[in-house]
Design a protein around this motif. Structure first.
Motif, PDB file in Angstrom:
ATOM      1  N   ALA A  20       0.824  -1.211   0.000  1.00 16.12           N
ATOM      2  CA  ALA A  20       0.000   0.000   0.000  1.00 16.12           C
ATOM      3  C   ALA A  20       0.861   1.265   0.000  1.00 16.12           C
ATOM      4  O   ALA A  20       0.473   2.277  -0.593  1.00 16.12           O
ATOM      5  N   ARG A  21       2.018   1.217   0.631  1.00 16.51           N
ATOM      6  CA  ARG A  21       2.933   2.367   0.647  1.00 16.51           C
ATOM      7  C   ARG A  21       3.741   2.478  -0.640  1.00 16.51           C
ATOM      8  O   ARG A  21       4.437   3.467  -0.855  1.00 16.51           O
ATOM      9  N   GLY A  22       3.705   1.438  -1.469  1.00 12.08           N
ATOM     10  CA  GLY A  22       4.550   1.412  -2.660  1.00 12.08           C
ATOM     11  C   GLY A  22       6.005   1.167  -2.318  1.00 12.08           C
ATOM     12  O   GLY A  22       6.897   1.500  -3.093  1.00 12.08           O
ATOM     13  N   ARG A  65       3.950  -5.066 -13.490  1.00 10.19           N
ATOM     14  CA  ARG A  65       2.762  -5.104 -14.353  1.00 10.19           C
ATOM     15  C   ARG A  65       1.521  -4.645 -13.584  1.00 10.19           C
ATOM     16  O   ARG A  65       0.694  -3.916 -14.143  1.00 10.19           O
ATOM     17  N   LEU A  66       1.394  -5.057 -12.317  1.00  2.00           N
ATOM     18  CA  LEU A  66       0.267  -4.587 -11.505  1.00  2.00           C
ATOM     19  C   LEU A  66       0.266  -3.067 -11.400  1.00  2.00           C
ATOM     20  O   LEU A  66      -0.794  -2.430 -11.457  1.00  2.00           O
ATOM     21  N   ARG A  73      -2.353   4.291  -9.645  1.00  2.00           N
ATOM     22  CA  ARG A  73      -2.369   5.347  -8.620  1.00  2.00           C
ATOM     23  C   ARG A  73      -2.184   4.777  -7.217  1.00  2.00           C
ATOM     24  O   ARG A  73      -2.486   5.441  -6.230  1.00  2.00           O
ATOM     25  N   GLY A  74      -1.714   3.542  -7.137  1.00  2.00           N
ATOM     26  CA  GLY A  74      -1.519   2.915  -5.835  1.00  2.00           C
ATOM     27  C   GLY A  74      -2.834   2.416  -5.253  1.00  2.00           C
ATOM     28  O   GLY A  74      -3.833   2.299  -5.952  1.00  2.00           O
ATOM     29  N   THR A  75      -2.822   2.126  -3.955  1.00  5.74           N
ATOM     30  CA  THR A  75      -4.018   1.633  -3.285  1.00  5.74           C
ATOM     31  C   THR A  75      -4.078   2.193  -1.874  1.00  5.74           C
ATOM     32  O   THR A  75      -3.054   2.586  -1.304  1.00  5.74           O
ATOM     33  N   GLN A  76      -5.274   2.219  -1.346  1.00  7.80           N
ATOM     34  CA  GLN A  76      -5.496   2.674   0.023  1.00  7.80           C
ATOM     35  C   GLN A  76      -6.122   1.527   0.806  1.00  7.80           C
ATOM     36  O   GLN A  76      -7.137   0.966   0.394  1.00  7.80           O
TER      37      GLN A  76
END
Length: 133
Positions: A20-22, A65-66, A73-76
């Motif tokens: 989630a933080r990348g 790829r994801l 834009r990432g995830t929360q």
């Protein structure tokens, strides 16, 4: 059991929080070199045949790829809940919100992850995406 990604209890919680933080370096540090990973979708026409990894290099390729095709834009994290099953197996409910590039819209997704860890690293990961709404 945990419900707060800021205070991870199990290796899988640390993997999810890093995702989630990348934070790919931290994520990879929590995954075994010979990880057995697969992501499946319940009743969704998405092609998930590429969402498989058998080692860290395969995981890096999958994450790249994801990042482009699913999570640009990432995830929360909205909620996680991990429950020990015994013998280093954990069942995790993972609820997230993200811009889903495949559908070009903001979505929420609930997934279930069965994981196993060895020496503090996730060595088995099966994610079942149950909803994308």
């Amino acid at each position: 059991m945990t419900t707060n990604p800021a205070t991870p209890t199990y290796p899988i919680d640390q993997v999810i929080a890093a995702f989630a933080r990348g934070d790919v370096p931290t994520l990879l540090a929590q995954v075994a070199d010979d990880v057995d990973l697969r992501i499946d979708h319940y009743r969704d026409g998405a092609d998930t045949s590429w969402q498989v990894a058998g080692d860290k290099q395969g995981l890096i390729t999958l994450l790249q790829r994801l990042a482009v095709e699913v999570f640009p834009r990432g995830t929360q994290i909205l909620h996680t809940h991990s429950q020990p099953l015994g013998n280093d197996w954990v069942l995790t409910q993972f609820h997230q919100r993200f811009f889903y590039a495949v559908q070009q819209r903001e979505v929420e997704s609930l997934t279930w992850i069965v994981s196993h860890s060895r020496d503090g690293q996730v060595d088995y990961f099966r994610e079942n995406v149950t909803t994308i709404a």
